[in-house]
Design a protein around this motif. Structure first.
Motif, PDB file in Angstrom:
ATOM      1  N   ASN A   1      50.891 -10.530  15.269  1.00 21.92           N
ATOM      2  CA  ASN A   1      51.256 -11.932  15.465  1.00 21.92           C
ATOM      3  C   ASN A   1      50.342 -12.898  14.728  1.00 21.92           C
ATOM      4  O   ASN A   1      50.503 -14.114  14.854  1.00 21.92           O
ATOM      5  N   GLU A   2      49.392 -12.366  13.962  1.00 18.76           N
ATOM      6  CA  GLU A   2      48.449 -13.231  13.261  1.00 18.76           C
ATOM      7  C   GLU A   2      48.843 -13.402  11.793  1.00 18.76           C
ATOM      8  O   GLU A   2      49.126 -12.428  11.101  1.00 18.76           O
ATOM      9  N   PRO A   3      48.856 -14.648  11.305  1.00 20.15           N
ATOM     10  CA  PRO A   3      49.157 -14.875   9.891  1.00 20.15           C
ATOM     11  C   PRO A   3      47.932 -14.626   9.010  1.00 20.15           C
ATOM     12  O   PRO A   3      46.832 -15.076   9.318  1.00 20.15           O
ATOM     13  N   TYR A   4      48.135 -13.884   7.947  1.00 15.83           N
ATOM     14  CA  TYR A   4      47.068 -13.630   6.991  1.00 15.83           C
ATOM     15  C   TYR A   4      47.701 -13.304   5.648  1.00 15.83           C
ATOM     16  O   TYR A   4      48.882 -12.949   5.545  1.00 15.83           O
ATOM     17  N   GLY A   5      46.923 -13.413   4.586  1.00 14.17           N
ATOM     18  CA  GLY A   5      47.439 -13.128   3.255  1.00 14.17           C
ATOM     19  C   GLY A   5      46.421 -12.388   2.416  1.00 14.17           C
ATOM     20  O   GLY A   5      45.208 -12.524   2.610  1.00 14.17           O
ATOM     21  N   MET A   6      46.916 -11.569   1.466  1.00 12.43           N
ATOM     22  CA  MET A   6      46.063 -10.871   0.510  1.00 12.43           C
ATOM     23  C   MET A   6      46.463 -11.305  -0.898  1.00 12.43           C
ATOM     24  O   MET A   6      47.655 -11.446  -1.208  1.00 12.43           O
ATOM     25  N   TYR A   7      45.450 -11.483  -1.748  1.00 18.32           N
ATOM     26  CA  TYR A   7      45.652 -12.039  -3.073  1.00 18.32           C
ATOM     27  C   TYR A   7      44.725 -11.372  -4.095  1.00 18.32           C
ATOM     28  O   TYR A   7      43.623 -10.931  -3.751  1.00 18.32           O
ATOM     29  N   THR A   8      45.173 -11.317  -5.339  1.00 17.52           N
ATOM     30  CA  THR A   8      44.318 -10.858  -6.431  1.00 17.52           C
ATOM     31  C   THR A   8      44.275 -11.930  -7.505  1.00 17.52           C
ATOM     32  O   THR A   8      45.286 -12.594  -7.779  1.00 17.52           O
ATOM     33  N   ASN A   9      43.111 -12.079  -8.102  1.00 19.27           N
ATOM     34  CA  ASN A   9      42.896 -13.099  -9.127  1.00 19.27           C
ATOM     35  C   ASN A   9      43.621 -12.701 -10.406  1.00 19.27           C
ATOM     36  O   ASN A   9      43.394 -11.627 -10.948  1.00 19.27           O
ATOM     37  N   GLU A  10      44.495 -13.559 -10.898  1.00 15.33           N
ATOM     38  CA  GLU A  10      45.240 -13.277 -12.115  1.00 15.33           C
ATOM     39  C   GLU A  10      44.377 -13.333 -13.367  1.00 15.33           C
ATOM     40  O   GLU A  10      44.704 -12.731 -14.382  1.00 15.33           O
ATOM     41  N   MET A  11      43.278 -14.077 -13.311  1.00 11.79           N
ATOM     42  CA  MET A  11      42.400 -14.210 -14.470  1.00 11.79           C
ATOM     43  C   MET A  11      40.948 -14.040 -14.040  1.00 11.79           C
ATOM     44  O   MET A  11      40.138 -14.962 -14.125  1.00 11.79           O
ATOM     45  N   PRO A  12      40.597 -12.844 -13.573  1.00 10.28           N
ATOM     46  CA  PRO A  12      39.243 -12.621 -13.058  1.00 10.28           C
ATOM     47  C   PRO A  12      38.226 -12.486 -14.187  1.00 10.28           C
ATOM     48  O   PRO A  12      38.578 -12.280 -15.340  1.00 10.28           O
ATOM     49  N   ASN A  13      36.968 -12.630 -13.818  1.00 14.15           N
ATOM     50  CA  ASN A  13      35.897 -12.309 -14.754  1.00 14.15           C
ATOM     51  C   ASN A  13      34.829 -11.534 -14.007  1.00 14.15           C
ATOM     52  O   ASN A  13      34.874 -11.414 -12.787  1.00 14.15           O
ATOM     53  N   SER A  14      33.883 -11.007 -14.722  1.00 16.58           N
ATOM     54  CA  SER A  14      32.898 -10.105 -14.120  1.00 16.58           C
ATOM     55  C   SER A  14      31.696 -10.839 -13.545  1.00 16.58           C
ATOM     56  O   SER A  14      30.714 -10.207 -13.158  1.00 16.58           O
ATOM     57  N   LYS A  15      31.754 -12.177 -13.467  1.00 18.79           N
ATOM     58  CA  LYS A  15      30.581 -12.929 -13.051  1.00 18.79           C
ATOM     59  C   LYS A  15      30.748 -13.729 -11.766  1.00 18.79           C
ATOM     60  O   LYS A  15      29.768 -13.996 -11.083  1.00 18.79           O
ATOM     61  N   ASP A  16      31.979 -14.149 -11.431  1.00 22.22           N
ATOM     62  CA  ASP A  16      32.107 -15.081 -10.314  1.00 22.22           C
ATOM     63  C   ASP A  16      32.395 -14.410  -8.978  1.00 22.22           C
ATOM     64  O   ASP A  16      32.412 -15.072  -7.945  1.00 22.22           O
ATOM     65  N   GLY A  17      32.650 -13.084  -8.949  1.00 23.00           N
ATOM     66  CA  GLY A  17      32.829 -12.373  -7.697  1.00 23.00           C
ATOM     67  C   GLY A  17      34.098 -12.693  -6.950  1.00 23.00           C
ATOM     68  O   GLY A  17      34.173 -12.517  -5.728  1.00 23.00           O
ATOM     69  N   ARG A  18      35.134 -13.159  -7.648  1.00 19.72           N
ATOM     70  CA  ARG A  18      36.385 -13.529  -6.979  1.00 19.72           C
ATOM     71  C   ARG A  18      37.544 -12.733  -7.573  1.00 19.72           C
ATOM     72  O   ARG A  18      38.387 -13.276  -8.275  1.00 19.72           O
ATOM     73  N   ASP A  19      37.584 -11.454  -7.275  1.00 17.79           N
ATOM     74  CA  ASP A  19      38.664 -10.594  -7.773  1.00 17.79           C
ATOM     75  C   ASP A  19      39.775 -10.423  -6.745  1.00 17.79           C
ATOM     76  O   ASP A  19      40.948 -10.330  -7.100  1.00 17.79           O
TER      77      ASP A  19
END
Length: 254
Positions: A166-184
């Motif tokens: 019953n809990e809303p949540y989402g999963m996402y992947t970065n379309e334009m990731p890089n190796s430095k910002d930690g947001r993949d």
């Protein structure tokens, strides 16, 4: 432990059908307001969104980041929408001029733009709800081990849907990731009361209930091999600055 492993961009804000031939993408623009011009910035961005981003796929919402290295910054969010919608993105008369005149002068040169692919099959939006808080948890993947990491997400989704249906949540992947910002990769919890953050974390126990004894330890070993670390942020919805209301429509299912 779930809070430590899955502490993040991004956000299904409209009805999304799993039957679509294109996958949905969310555009996130992080904005740093000039600290001496907060009033002018908020007035400008509110008027801009309510005039140019108040409906449909190009509607926008604004969040205020309340912790971490980005504390005090604003997140401007549009979508989800397919990449093809970018080709027909409407530019109403005066749109760019309005932004450049009434918003941009009151910001700092510290902008950041990301595009996140929303994964409906791994996410859950069982009912309509109103946005208030988002816990945004971002993970950095080890180079060349992305696929090994992504294969674990089905296991996470199975636990979430079995134990947190019953809990809303989402999963996402970065379309334009890089190796430095930690947001993949990003995992987002949506909730309306801060008490949500104080609940006992039973995810490890729930994981083993779904996948069997010792499955949690095996999962952690894979996570350790495939990720470099994570960062988490708490986003607060600013309805006064947004073009869209806080109402989120549950994802359409087949």
């Amino acid at each position: 432990m779930r809070k430590l492993i899955f502490s993040i961009l991004l956000i299904p804000l409209l009805v999304v059908s799993q039957s679509t031939t294109e996958y949905p993408v969310i555009e996130n623009g992080m904005i740093t307001a000039n600290p001496t011009k907060i009033k002018e910035f908020e007035k400008g961005v509110a008027a801009h969104n309510k005039k140019y981003h108040a409906e449909g796929a190009y509607g926008a919402r604004v969040y205020w980041i309340s912790n971490g290295t980005n504390v005090g910054k604003y997140m401007w969010v549009m979508g989800p929408l397919p990449w093809s919608a970018m080709d027909t993105r409407p530019a109403k008369e005066g749109h760019d001029e309005d932004w450049n005149t009434n918003v941009l002068p009151y910001t700092m040169a510290e902008g950041d733009q990301t595009y996140w692919r929303f994964h409906p099959a791994l996410s859950n939006f069982p009912k309509d709800f109103n946005l208030k808080y988002l816990r945004v948890m971002m993970l950095d993947m080890v180079s060349f081990k992305e696929q090994q990491f992504l294969e674990q997400l089905d296991k996470v989704a199975a636990v979430m849907k079995a134990k947190y249906a019953n809990e809303p949540y989402g999963m996402y992947t970065n379309e334009m990731p890089n190796s430095k910002d930690g947001r993949d990769f990003a995992f987002v919890d949506f909730f309306d009361k801060m008490s949500f953050l104080g609940r006992e974390d039973t995810f490890p126990k729930d994981f083993e209930a779904v996948h069997g004894e010792d499955s949690w330890e095996s999962f952690l070993n894979v996570m350790a091999e495939t990720t470099n670390g994570m960062q988490s942020e708490l986003w607060m919805f600013r309805e006064d600055l947004s073009g869209l209301s806080p109402k989120v429509i549950a994802m359409e299912r087949q």
